[in-house]
Design a protein around this motif. Structure first.
Motif, PDB file in Angstrom:
ATOM      1  N   PRO A 175       3.913   3.353 -10.441  1.00 11.30           N
ATOM      2  CA  PRO A 175       4.553   2.236 -10.929  1.00 11.30           C
ATOM      3  C   PRO A 175       4.852   2.600 -12.572  1.00 11.30           C
ATOM      4  O   PRO A 175       4.041   2.997 -13.297  1.00 11.30           O
ATOM      5  CB  PRO A 175       3.810   1.259 -10.728  1.00 11.30           C
ATOM      6  CG  PRO A 175       2.272   1.764 -10.233  1.00 11.30           C
ATOM      7  CD  PRO A 175       2.533   3.137  -9.904  1.00 11.30           C
ATOM      8  N   ALA A 200       2.408  -3.738   1.975  1.00  8.46           N
ATOM      9  CA  ALA A 200       1.817  -4.029   0.742  1.00  8.46           C
ATOM     10  C   ALA A 200       0.655  -4.952   0.596  1.00  8.46           C
ATOM     11  O   ALA A 200       0.707  -5.882   1.449  1.00  8.46           O
ATOM     12  CB  ALA A 200       2.854  -4.594  -0.143  1.00  8.46           C
ATOM     13  N   GLN A 228       5.311  -4.696  -7.833  1.00  8.43           N
ATOM     14  CA  GLN A 228       6.323  -5.547  -7.834  1.00  8.43           C
ATOM     15  C   GLN A 228       5.686  -6.868  -8.308  1.00  8.43           C
ATOM     16  O   GLN A 228       4.923  -7.550  -7.824  1.00  8.43           O
ATOM     17  CB  GLN A 228       7.144  -5.934  -6.761  1.00  8.43           C
ATOM     18  CG  GLN A 228       7.672  -4.399  -6.103  1.00  8.43           C
ATOM     19  CD  GLN A 228       8.179  -4.561  -4.640  1.00  8.43           C
ATOM     20  OE1 GLN A 228       8.230  -5.410  -4.163  1.00  8.43           O
ATOM     21  NE2 GLN A 228       8.860  -3.182  -4.274  1.00  8.43           N
ATOM     22  N   LEU A 231      11.279  -1.305  -0.661  1.00  6.55           N
ATOM     23  CA  LEU A 231      11.422  -0.244  -1.589  1.00  6.55           C
ATOM     24  C   LEU A 231      12.205   0.729  -1.519  1.00  6.55           C
ATOM     25  O   LEU A 231      12.542   1.228  -0.559  1.00  6.55           O
ATOM     26  CB  LEU A 231       9.704   0.343  -1.703  1.00  6.55           C
ATOM     27  CG  LEU A 231       9.539   1.646  -2.742  1.00  6.55           C
ATOM     28  CD1 LEU A 231       9.185   0.820  -4.089  1.00  6.55           C
ATOM     29  CD2 LEU A 231       8.151   1.969  -2.423  1.00  6.55           C
ATOM     30  N   SER A 287       0.266   5.827  -0.215  1.00 10.58           N
ATOM     31  CA  SER A 287       0.512   6.629  -1.204  1.00 10.58           C
ATOM     32  C   SER A 287       1.538   7.632  -0.815  1.00 10.58           C
ATOM     33  O   SER A 287       1.824   7.779   0.283  1.00 10.58           O
ATOM     34  CB  SER A 287      -1.002   7.725  -1.153  1.00 10.58           C
ATOM     35  OG  SER A 287      -1.739   6.918  -1.850  1.00 10.58           O
ATOM     36  N   PRO A 318       8.597   7.235  -3.251  1.00 13.76           N
ATOM     37  CA  PRO A 318       9.009   5.902  -3.731  1.00 13.76           C
ATOM     38  C   PRO A 318       9.943   6.515  -4.921  1.00 13.76           C
ATOM     39  O   PRO A 318       9.740   7.299  -5.723  1.00 13.76           O
ATOM     40  CB  PRO A 318       7.939   5.324  -4.303  1.00 13.76           C
ATOM     41  CG  PRO A 318       6.619   5.906  -3.341  1.00 13.76           C
ATOM     42  CD  PRO A 318       6.956   7.112  -3.046  1.00 13.76           C
ATOM     43  N   TYR A 324       4.601   9.955  -9.105  1.00 13.12           N
ATOM     44  CA  TYR A 324       5.182   8.989  -8.452  1.00 13.12           C
ATOM     45  C   TYR A 324       4.303   7.553  -8.331  1.00 13.12           C
ATOM     46  O   TYR A 324       3.213   7.256  -7.670  1.00 13.12           O
ATOM     47  CB  TYR A 324       5.385   9.325  -6.841  1.00 13.12           C
ATOM     48  CG  TYR A 324       6.116  10.345  -6.807  1.00 13.12           C
ATOM     49  CD1 TYR A 324       5.427  11.817  -6.890  1.00 13.12           C
ATOM     50  CD2 TYR A 324       7.647  10.195  -6.739  1.00 13.12           C
ATOM     51  CE1 TYR A 324       6.512  12.949  -6.840  1.00 13.12           C
ATOM     52  CE2 TYR A 324       8.314  11.494  -6.412  1.00 13.12           C
ATOM     53  CZ  TYR A 324       7.674  12.934  -6.644  1.00 13.12           C
ATOM     54  OH  TYR A 324       8.554  13.860  -6.736  1.00 13.12           O
ATOM     55  N   GLN A 334       1.363  -4.925  -4.541  1.00 16.71           N
ATOM     56  CA  GLN A 334       1.166  -3.644  -4.630  1.00 16.71           C
ATOM     57  C   GLN A 334       1.280  -2.670  -3.434  1.00 16.71           C
ATOM     58  O   GLN A 334       0.651  -3.069  -2.335  1.00 16.71           O
ATOM     59  CB  GLN A 334      -0.352  -3.381  -5.233  1.00 16.71           C
ATOM     60  CG  GLN A 334      -0.851  -2.125  -5.110  1.00 16.71           C
ATOM     61  CD  GLN A 334      -0.409  -1.178  -6.337  1.00 16.71           C
ATOM     62  OE1 GLN A 334       0.554  -0.672  -6.425  1.00 16.71           O
ATOM     63  NE2 GLN A 334      -1.298  -0.920  -7.204  1.00 16.71           N
ATOM     64  N   VAL A 335       2.267  -1.565  -3.416  1.00 18.49           N
ATOM     65  CA  VAL A 335       2.545  -1.013  -2.137  1.00 18.49           C
ATOM     66  C   VAL A 335       1.212  -0.282  -1.598  1.00 18.49           C
ATOM     67  O   VAL A 335       0.421   0.237  -2.395  1.00 18.49           O
ATOM     68  CB  VAL A 335       3.712  -0.084  -2.363  1.00 18.49           C
ATOM     69  CG1 VAL A 335       3.879   0.939  -1.199  1.00 18.49           C
ATOM     70  CG2 VAL A 335       4.858  -0.613  -2.674  1.00 18.49           C
ATOM     71  N   ASP A 393       9.750   0.883  -7.951  1.00 17.89           N
ATOM     72  CA  ASP A 393       8.465   0.377  -8.788  1.00 17.89           C
ATOM     73  C   ASP A 393       7.457  -0.010  -7.462  1.00 17.89           C
ATOM     74  O   ASP A 393       7.852  -0.566  -6.757  1.00 17.89           O
ATOM     75  CB  ASP A 393       8.495  -0.854  -9.491  1.00 17.89           C
ATOM     76  CG  ASP A 393       8.609  -0.590 -10.889  1.00 17.89           C
ATOM     77  OD1 ASP A 393       8.685   0.635 -11.264  1.00 17.89           O
ATOM     78  OD2 ASP A 393       9.150  -1.555 -11.639  1.00 17.89           O
ATOM     79  N   THR A 394       6.350   0.768  -7.404  1.00 17.41           N
ATOM     80  CA  THR A 394       5.321   0.492  -6.338  1.00 17.41           C
ATOM     81  C   THR A 394       4.485  -0.652  -6.520  1.00 17.41           C
ATOM     82  O   THR A 394       3.608  -1.085  -5.685  1.00 17.41           O
ATOM     83  CB  THR A 394       4.462   1.613  -5.848  1.00 17.41           C
ATOM     84  OG1 THR A 394       3.825   2.122  -7.235  1.00 17.41           O
ATOM     85  CG2 THR A 394       5.171   2.782  -5.358  1.00 17.41           C
ATOM     86  N   THR A 451      13.218   4.493  -1.783  1.00 16.79           N
ATOM     87  CA  THR A 451      12.710   5.905  -1.777  1.00 16.79           C
ATOM     88  C   THR A 451      13.700   7.090  -1.541  1.00 16.79           C
ATOM     89  O   THR A 451      14.807   6.658  -1.821  1.00 16.79           O
ATOM     90  CB  THR A 451      12.028   5.856  -0.379  1.00 16.79           C
ATOM     91  OG1 THR A 451      13.006   6.232   0.659  1.00 16.79           O
ATOM     92  CG2 THR A 451      11.119   4.757   0.089  1.00 16.79           C
TER      93      THR A 451
END
Length: 308
Positions: free
Chosen positions: A305, A172, A81, A161, A190, A75, A303, A186-187, A78-79, A163
């Motif tokens: 947020p 998410a 949002q 997202l 990982s 990413p 990696y 929230q993605v 922001d994972t 990347t």
């Protein structure tokens, strides 16, 4: 261009600040790498820094590490949002910053084992899916003191997202937050494990001429500039970041500008620095000359947020 971002962190080592005084020069821009990059638009940094950037580019370009990086999911945005029009008030903003959440619903326990990254440019990748409980606990790891946000629902969905391979659609967890019409996302994946770098760090301790970056803040929508956190001390005039571009990589090398006489307090100060590129970053590996590694997203927290 440099804008001040008031983020002060503890000193990595007192010796590092003591070593600032030799040869750090101002400027920001790029240097040609075998005719492939942009020309310097500010003053030249120290020759050793330029040489180090070339070494890092040569080590990565065409390497198995670079090939592995381009196959992975990393990413660059922001994972986590936020809901639209967040935040309603300062209390909600402080609650989010402190990770203070209250759960007023049952979290889903049934979910697929894997999720899929689907890139707009083509291609996909299958990775283990993060469960709803794990995703929620990553959000809600605060002390509980002060204001809080209330989660009233959760379901599995998707989001878009940025990347290292461009924009992608990823699974998410969509958390319904009391008082907001759209969910907090929230993605649910990982990042891939980063490949072993083909070059070692520059040194055990940074010097005034070459410092590690604090992290990646943003890649512009057109890919023609990147914003990073560059660090400096209390006894200099601030950071400078230069860039070396090749067909396979974008190497950033940071230094500290100037020195000031007198006692120096033991601290590092992070500032946002935006560096313009000659052409879009694309899928080129964005590298830190000091560490010899890809620049991590999220102000030095890997990696993850960015909650600033």
């Amino acid at each position: 261009m440099r804008t001040h971002n008031a983020r002060t962190v503890h000193l990595l080592a007192a010796l590092a600040l003591f070593a600032i005084g030799t040869g750090a020069l101002a400027g920001c821009g790029g240097e040609r790498a075998d005719g492939l990059g942009t020309e310097i638009t500010g003053a030249d940094p120290a020759p050793k820094s330029k040489a180090r950037a070339r070494q890092v580019a040569a080590a990565w370009d065409g390497s198995t590490a670079a090939a592995a990086w381009r196959r992975g999911y990393y990413p660059m945005g922001d994972t986590v949002q936020l809901p639209e029009r967040a935040f309603r008030n300062d209390a909600d903003k402080r609650a989010y910053g402190a990770h203070n959440f209250v759960l007023h619903t049952r979290l889903p326990t049934a979910a697929p084992k894997n999720g899929h990254v689907k890139w707009e440019s083509g291609g996909s990748l299958t990775l283990p899916l993060t469960g709803a409980r794990t995703a929620y606990e990553a959000l809600a790891d605060g002390s509980g003191d002060g204001p809080h946000l209330t989660v009233t629902g959760a379901e599995l969905g998707e989001t878009s997202l940025l990347t290292s391979r461009g924009r992608a659609t990823v699974p998410a967890w969509l958390f319904t937050v009391k008082g907001y019409d759209t969910p907090l996302k929230q993605v649910a994946l990982s990042p891939s494990k980063p490949p072993a770098p083909p070059i070692k760090p520059a040194a055990d301790l940074p010097s005034g001429q070459l410092w590690p970056l604090g992290g990646l803040v943003e890649v512009a929508a057109d890919g023609r500039s990147v914003t990073v956190i560059a660090q400096h001390g209390a006894c200099d005039d601030g950071p400078a970041v230069h860039v070396l571009e090749t067909d396979g990589s974008v190497v950033l090398y940071a230094s500290m500008v100037g020195t000031k006489d007198g006692a120096c307090t033991a601290q590092l100060i992070g500032e946002k620095v935006t560096v313009k590129l000659d052409r879009p970053a694309g899928d080129r590996v964005l590298l830190d000359a000091f560490t010899g590694r890809p620049v991590p997203y999220g102000e030095g927290h890997g990696y993850a947020p960015n909650r600033s």
